[in-house]
Design an enzyme around this catalytic site. Sequence first.
Site, PDB file in Angstrom:
ATOM      1  CG  ASP A  40      -0.324   0.081   2.476  1.00 37.99           C
ATOM      2  OD1 ASP A  40       0.906  -0.356   2.625  1.00 37.99           O
ATOM      3  OD2 ASP A  40      -0.852   0.194   3.602  1.00 37.99           O
TER       4      ASP A  40
ATOM      5  CB  ALA B 272       2.625   9.680   7.106  1.00 39.70           C
ATOM      6  N   GLY B 273       2.533   6.415   6.183  1.00 36.30           N
ATOM      7  CA  GLY B 273       2.211   5.623   5.019  1.00 36.30           C
ATOM      8  C   GLY B 273       3.263   4.643   4.736  1.00 36.30           C
TER       9      GLY B 273
END
Length: 141
Positions: free
Chosen positions: A21, A56-57
């Site tokens: 992702d 955050a990711g």
Amino acid sequence: PSVLDLAYGTAGATRVALITDAMGAAGMGDGRYPLGPLQVEVKDGVAMLPDGSSIAGSTLTLDRVFRRAVRINGLTLHQAVESLSTTPARLLGLADSIGSLETGKHADLVVLDSESHDLVAVMRRGRWVLGGERFDVVPTP
């Protein structure tokens, strides 16, 4: 590693899709990158909010997923390739155009080093977009 071992032991390679992702900063160096309306700070491959309060990711790239599956989880090359290409294409209903190298499908492929499994080249729809100058590709009639 134990979660992936459980998934493969229970479902098998034809039912496990390896994905990431990752955000747009995946594969990039340290620095600030946009993530929607936010700015995130990537340091040592970890994307955090600038104040350091939260991850955050993801910056995980599929070549790293492949290496981890083979080196740490002990998947065969065939199992890892199937879980990264054929299975996701089939699960998304796209197996008629992507997921394997067959006549009539998009010529999308990734070339990895045979020993390190590091990324060497990428072909998208029959055109090299990275590293293709290293290969002589002769189209067949």
